[in-house]
Write a protein that holds these residues in place. Sequence first.
Motif, PDB file in Angstrom:
ATOM      1  N   ARG A  48       0.882  -1.356   0.052  1.00 44.63           N
ATOM      2  CA  ARG A  48       0.126  -0.032  -0.020  1.00 44.63           C
ATOM      3  C   ARG A  48       0.916   1.220   0.025  1.00 44.63           C
ATOM      4  O   ARG A  48       0.589   2.397   0.644  1.00 44.63           O
ATOM      5  CB  ARG A  48      -0.989   0.129   1.209  1.00 44.63           C
ATOM      6  N   SER A  82      -4.668  -4.355  -0.488  1.00 44.82           N
ATOM      7  CA  SER A  82      -5.179  -4.906   0.863  1.00 44.82           C
ATOM      8  C   SER A  82      -5.276  -6.387   0.550  1.00 44.82           C
ATOM      9  O   SER A  82      -4.814  -7.080   1.414  1.00 44.82           O
ATOM     10  CB  SER A  82      -6.060  -4.246   1.462  1.00 44.82           C
ATOM     11  N   GLU A  86      -2.974  -9.242   2.321  1.00 45.31           N
ATOM     12  CA  GLU A  86      -3.747 -10.123   3.248  1.00 45.31           C
ATOM     13  C   GLU A  86      -3.574 -11.873   2.810  1.00 45.31           C
ATOM     14  O   GLU A  86      -3.230 -12.609   3.389  1.00 45.31           O
ATOM     15  CB  GLU A  86      -5.033  -9.818   3.552  1.00 45.31           C
TER      16      GLU A  86
END
Length: 107
Positions: A48, A82, A86
């Motif tokens: 990010r 994200s 993850e």
Amino acid sequence: MFGDMMGMMNKLKEAQKKVEETKERLNTVLLDQSSNDNKLSVTITANRTIKSLRIDDELLEDKEMLEDYLILTLNKAIEKASKVNEAELAAVAKEGMPNIPGMDMFK
């Protein structure tokens, strides 16, 4: 029993090292996101961090419209990054976890 504990501790340390290596690798994974009309595009890492931004000259003439484009496109890019982040970290964590009865956290 003590040997089992040492084995689990070593496996946890190894998993932690793999997670850290994955976090570093995710700095090099680049994702592109554009507005629907391609007037704004952003490149972001899976961790990010924004790497580049391209803005069509037309958007520079209307501050409010540019702000809307930035918010929408950056939020989409962050969401995409994200999800990749993850998924990658969960896979590494699951792979490295020792088999502890009753600790099926990653099913």
